[in-house]
Design a protein around this motif. Sequence first.
Motif, PDB file in Angstrom:
ATOM      1  N   ASN A   1      14.533 -41.034  44.958  1.00  0.00           N
ATOM      2  CA  ASN A   1      15.761 -41.535  44.335  1.00  0.00           C
ATOM      3  C   ASN A   1      15.976 -43.001  44.691  1.00  0.00           C
ATOM      4  O   ASN A   1      15.383 -43.524  45.639  1.00  0.00           O
ATOM      5  CB  ASN A   1      16.961 -40.737  44.861  1.00  0.00           C
ATOM      6  CG  ASN A   1      17.142 -39.414  44.143  1.00  0.00           C
ATOM      7  OD1 ASN A   1      16.886 -39.306  42.939  1.00  0.00           O
ATOM      8  ND2 ASN A   1      17.600 -38.409  44.870  1.00  0.00           N
TER       9      ASN A   1
ATOM     10  N   CYS B   1      12.927 -37.087  39.896  1.00  0.00           N
ATOM     11  CA  CYS B   1      12.897 -35.625  39.974  1.00  0.00           C
ATOM     12  C   CYS B   1      14.283 -35.073  39.684  1.00  0.00           C
ATOM     13  O   CYS B   1      15.231 -35.378  40.408  1.00  0.00           O
ATOM     14  CB  CYS B   1      12.472 -35.190  41.373  1.00  0.00           C
ATOM     15  SG  CYS B   1      10.917 -35.926  41.895  1.00  0.00           S
ATOM     16  N   TYR B   2      14.385 -34.289  38.636  1.00  0.00           N
ATOM     17  CA  TYR B   2      15.649 -33.628  38.296  1.00  0.00           C
ATOM     18  C   TYR B   2      15.531 -32.197  38.785  1.00  0.00           C
ATOM     19  O   TYR B   2      15.102 -31.298  38.068  1.00  0.00           O
ATOM     20  CB  TYR B   2      15.911 -33.716  36.791  1.00  0.00           C
ATOM     21  CG  TYR B   2      16.086 -35.156  36.359  1.00  0.00           C
ATOM     22  CD1 TYR B   2      17.347 -35.737  36.362  1.00  0.00           C
ATOM     23  CD2 TYR B   2      14.987 -35.938  36.031  1.00  0.00           C
ATOM     24  CE1 TYR B   2      17.512 -37.073  36.017  1.00  0.00           C
ATOM     25  CE2 TYR B   2      15.138 -37.280  35.688  1.00  0.00           C
ATOM     26  CZ  TYR B   2      16.403 -37.825  35.688  1.00  0.00           C
ATOM     27  OH  TYR B   2      16.562 -39.152  35.368  1.00  0.00           O
ATOM     28  N   ILE B   3      15.870 -32.029  40.045  1.00  0.00           N
ATOM     29  CA  ILE B   3      15.605 -30.746  40.703  1.00  0.00           C
ATOM     30  C   ILE B   3      16.536 -30.611  41.896  1.00  0.00           C
ATOM     31  O   ILE B   3      16.988 -31.613  42.458  1.00  0.00           O
ATOM     32  CB  ILE B   3      14.114 -30.692  41.164  1.00  0.00           C
ATOM     33  CG1 ILE B   3      13.741 -29.294  41.643  1.00  0.00           C
ATOM     34  CG2 ILE B   3      13.815 -31.728  42.234  1.00  0.00           C
ATOM     35  CD1 ILE B   3      12.239 -29.088  41.831  1.00  0.00           C
ATOM     36  N   CYS B   4      16.817 -29.380  42.285  1.00  0.00           N
ATOM     37  CA  CYS B   4      17.607 -29.112  43.499  1.00  0.00           C
ATOM     38  C   CYS B   4      16.743 -28.289  44.440  1.00  0.00           C
ATOM     39  O   CYS B   4      16.544 -27.078  44.204  1.00  0.00           O
ATOM     40  CB  CYS B   4      18.860 -28.321  43.133  1.00  0.00           C
ATOM     41  SG  CYS B   4      19.954 -29.169  41.989  1.00  0.00           S
TER      42      CYS B   4
ATOM     43  N   MET C   1      16.531 -26.419  38.164  1.00  0.00           N
ATOM     44  CA  MET C   1      15.837 -27.496  37.426  1.00  0.00           C
ATOM     45  C   MET C   1      14.401 -27.703  37.908  1.00  0.00           C
ATOM     46  O   MET C   1      13.821 -26.804  38.481  1.00  0.00           O
ATOM     47  CB  MET C   1      16.635 -28.801  37.490  1.00  0.00           C
ATOM     48  CG  MET C   1      18.051 -28.659  36.960  1.00  0.00           C
ATOM     49  SD  MET C   1      18.917 -30.229  36.865  1.00  0.00           S
ATOM     50  CE  MET C   1      19.543 -30.380  38.532  1.00  0.00           C
TER      51      MET C   1
ATOM     52  N   LYS D   1      19.888 -42.337  36.751  1.00  0.00           N
ATOM     53  CA  LYS D   1      19.958 -41.241  37.725  1.00  0.00           C
ATOM     54  C   LYS D   1      20.997 -41.541  38.816  1.00  0.00           C
ATOM     55  O   LYS D   1      21.621 -40.637  39.370  1.00  0.00           O
ATOM     56  CB  LYS D   1      18.584 -40.978  38.345  1.00  0.00           C
ATOM     57  CG  LYS D   1      18.550 -39.664  39.142  1.00  0.00           C
ATOM     58  CD  LYS D   1      17.161 -39.111  39.265  1.00  0.00           C
ATOM     59  CE  LYS D   1      17.173 -37.676  39.776  1.00  0.00           C
ATOM     60  NZ  LYS D   1      17.575 -37.569  41.178  1.00  0.00           N
TER      61      LYS D   1
ATOM     62  N   TRP E   1      24.543 -40.088  38.939  1.00  0.00           N
ATOM     63  CA  TRP E   1      24.796 -38.837  39.680  1.00  0.00           C
ATOM     64  C   TRP E   1      24.695 -39.068  41.190  1.00  0.00           C
ATOM     65  O   TRP E   1      25.573 -38.667  41.951  1.00  0.00           O
ATOM     66  CB  TRP E   1      23.806 -37.746  39.240  1.00  0.00           C
ATOM     67  CG  TRP E   1      24.279 -36.358  39.608  1.00  0.00           C
ATOM     68  CD1 TRP E   1      24.985 -35.505  38.807  1.00  0.00           C
ATOM     69  CD2 TRP E   1      24.116 -35.692  40.869  1.00  0.00           C
ATOM     70  NE1 TRP E   1      25.266 -34.349  39.495  1.00  0.00           N
ATOM     71  CE2 TRP E   1      24.749 -34.423  40.756  1.00  0.00           C
ATOM     72  CE3 TRP E   1      23.514 -36.023  42.080  1.00  0.00           C
ATOM     73  CZ2 TRP E   1      24.782 -33.500  41.804  1.00  0.00           C
ATOM     74  CZ3 TRP E   1      23.555 -35.104  43.129  1.00  0.00           C
ATOM     75  CH2 TRP E   1      24.180 -33.863  42.982  1.00  0.00           C
ATOM     76  N   ASN E   2      23.619 -39.708  41.624  1.00  0.00           N
ATOM     77  CA  ASN E   2      23.360 -39.779  43.069  1.00  0.00           C
ATOM     78  C   ASN E   2      24.398 -40.611  43.824  1.00  0.00           C
ATOM     79  O   ASN E   2      24.756 -40.267  44.957  1.00  0.00           O
ATOM     80  CB  ASN E   2      21.959 -40.333  43.344  1.00  0.00           C
ATOM     81  CG  ASN E   2      20.867 -39.355  42.969  1.00  0.00           C
ATOM     82  OD1 ASN E   2      20.004 -39.654  42.150  1.00  0.00           O
ATOM     83  ND2 ASN E   2      20.890 -38.162  43.531  1.00  0.00           N
TER      84      ASN E   2
ATOM     85  N   ASN F   1      25.810 -37.867  46.375  1.00  0.00           N
ATOM     86  CA  ASN F   1      25.081 -37.903  47.647  1.00  0.00           C
ATOM     87  C   ASN F   1      25.999 -38.380  48.766  1.00  0.00           C
ATOM     88  O   ASN F   1      26.125 -37.748  49.808  1.00  0.00           O
ATOM     89  CB  ASN F   1      23.849 -38.811  47.543  1.00  0.00           C
ATOM     90  CG  ASN F   1      22.727 -38.164  46.740  1.00  0.00           C
ATOM     91  OD1 ASN F   1      22.975 -37.482  45.762  1.00  0.00           O
ATOM     92  ND2 ASN F   1      21.490 -38.384  47.142  1.00  0.00           N
TER      93      ASN F   1
ATOM     94  N   PRO G   1      23.505 -32.140  48.117  1.00  0.00           N
ATOM     95  CA  PRO G   1      22.460 -33.140  47.829  1.00  0.00           C
ATOM     96  C   PRO G   1      21.588 -33.429  49.046  1.00  0.00           C
ATOM     97  O   PRO G   1      21.961 -33.135  50.187  1.00  0.00           O
ATOM     98  CB  PRO G   1      23.266 -34.381  47.432  1.00  0.00           C
ATOM     99  CG  PRO G   1      24.614 -33.885  47.057  1.00  0.00           C
ATOM    100  CD  PRO G   1      24.857 -32.662  47.897  1.00  0.00           C
ATOM    101  N   SER G   2      20.446 -34.053  48.783  1.00  0.00           N
ATOM    102  CA  SER G   2      19.483 -34.279  49.868  1.00  0.00           C
ATOM    103  C   SER G   2      20.080 -35.132  50.989  1.00  0.00           C
ATOM    104  O   SER G   2      19.724 -34.967  52.158  1.00  0.00           O
ATOM    105  CB  SER G   2      18.207 -34.912  49.322  1.00  0.00           C
ATOM    106  OG  SER G   2      18.508 -36.043  48.540  1.00  0.00           O
TER     107      SER G   2
HETATM  108  C1  LIG Z   1      20.726 -34.970  40.434  1.00  0.00           C
HETATM  109  C2  LIG Z   1      20.061 -34.140  41.509  1.00  0.00           C
HETATM  110  C3  LIG Z   1      20.978 -33.057  41.963  1.00  0.00           C
HETATM  111  C4  LIG Z   1      18.973 -33.350  40.843  1.00  0.00           C
HETATM  112  O1  LIG Z   1      18.142 -34.088  40.206  1.00  0.00           O
HETATM  113  C5  LIG Z   1      19.500 -35.070  42.599  1.00  0.00           C
HETATM  114  O2  LIG Z   1      18.978 -36.089  42.264  1.00  0.00           O
HETATM  115  C6  LIG Z   1      19.529 -34.915  44.052  1.00  0.00           C
HETATM  116  O3  LIG Z   1      19.853 -33.907  44.642  1.00  0.00           O
HETATM  117  O4  LIG Z   1      19.179 -35.894  44.735  1.00  0.00           O
END
Ligand SMILES: CC(C)(CO)C(=O)C(=O)O
Length: 318
Positions: free
Chosen positions: A108, A131-134, A148, A197, A200-201, A205, A266-267
């Motif tokens: 990210n 990466c669009y993933i959890c 995702m 992206k 969202w982050n 985050n 989030p991460s």
């Molecule tokens: C947007 C999301 C939730 C998934 O792609 C993400 O980018 C993340 O957790 O860092």
Amino acid sequence: MSGCAVRIGVIGTGAIGGFYGLMLARAGFDVHFLLRSEYAAVAERGLRLNSQVHGALSLAPVQAYRDVAEMPPCDWLLVGAKTTSNAELAPLIARAAAPGAKVLLLQNGLAVEEQLRPLLPDSLHLLGGLCYICVHRSAPGVIEHQAMGMLNLGYHSGPAPDAAAGRALADEGAALFRDAGLDSNAMPDLEHARWQKLVWNIPYNGLSVLLDSGTRGLMDNPASRALIAELMDEVMLGAAACGHVLPAGYPAAMLEATDRMADYLPSMYHDFAQHRPLELQAIYAAPLEAAARAGARLPRIEMLQRALSFIDARNQAR
Ligand SMILES: CC(C)(CO)C(=O)C(=O)O
Ligand SMILES: NC(=O)C1=CN([C@@H]2O[C@H](COP(=O)(O)OP(=O)(O)OC[C@H]3O[C@@H](n4cnc5c(N)ncnc54)[C@H](OP(=O)(O)O)[C@@H]3O)[C@@H](O)[C@H]2O)C=CC1
């Protein structure tokens, strides 16, 4: 494309590196995994994926390494470490690369390729992957996949003679992930996609750490929900100042998508909980710097970044 003809190295086998590496290996690709703290567990028991999308999957044995010097030269290198490790990883990436290898940052943030590029040999191609993933790690070698999985790639720099050749390499990379059953596409403009992206982050985050909450709590409280929407609007402003006008309805679409998501940490939240450094440079400082250079001030994001810097410094001192 034949899975076995392409050799793939994963540099940093955490949630992201483990997920995509395992999916590629299960699809028949020759995948080699560089690990650090989880080496012994993965070498002994392999990788396990508890996926709410694909079911319970495993990979054993795993071609696992704790020393990059033992890895064979790889055609594609997937960097799954946090952006905070990139500078120290550069020599390891160069060491694991076959001549003309493609290095794909699965990370990210903004300007991560610009930070790494000068530390890599000119002969290596550098690409970014969004990466669009959890996913997160729940135990050594164990990855939880909540939702995702799409991964989009864009060419950044390297020996590709022109944009079309770079795009062809991004297409080649996307085809690998599609062969592994994942949704993956080449992107025409990596920086544009990185800004998108961040819509969202940047809010989720940081606020998950600052307010000690998953997405559900952040969305259900009117005060945090308003703050999320305001932060998203500032990212849109920053992006536009940098020449990336994003669709006007994008923040509303992200709010709706998050409303539909199961509660998610989030991460950055996991990094905070594990006392690991937060990705503040890539996710906050770099966009703020880029926006400032373009004449835009983003005061809410700046405030969030300063609060997070305080929390991060204290968290790592503990
Ligand atoms: C947007 C999301 C939730 C998934 O792609 C993400 O980018 C993340 O957790 O860092
Ligand atoms: N998790 C998610 O759902 C998403 C994450 N992202 C982005 O993906 C990137 C990776 O995140 P994530 O997978 O969650 O992170 P993790 O913390 O789960 O994984 C990072 C991995 O890199 C390893 N690593 C770091 N330095 C080294 C080193 N010197 N040698 C070997 N291994 C090393 C870590 O090992 P060790 O255990 O020893 O620290 C760890 O296994 C981040 O940029 C994140 O923002 C993007 C979208 C979604």
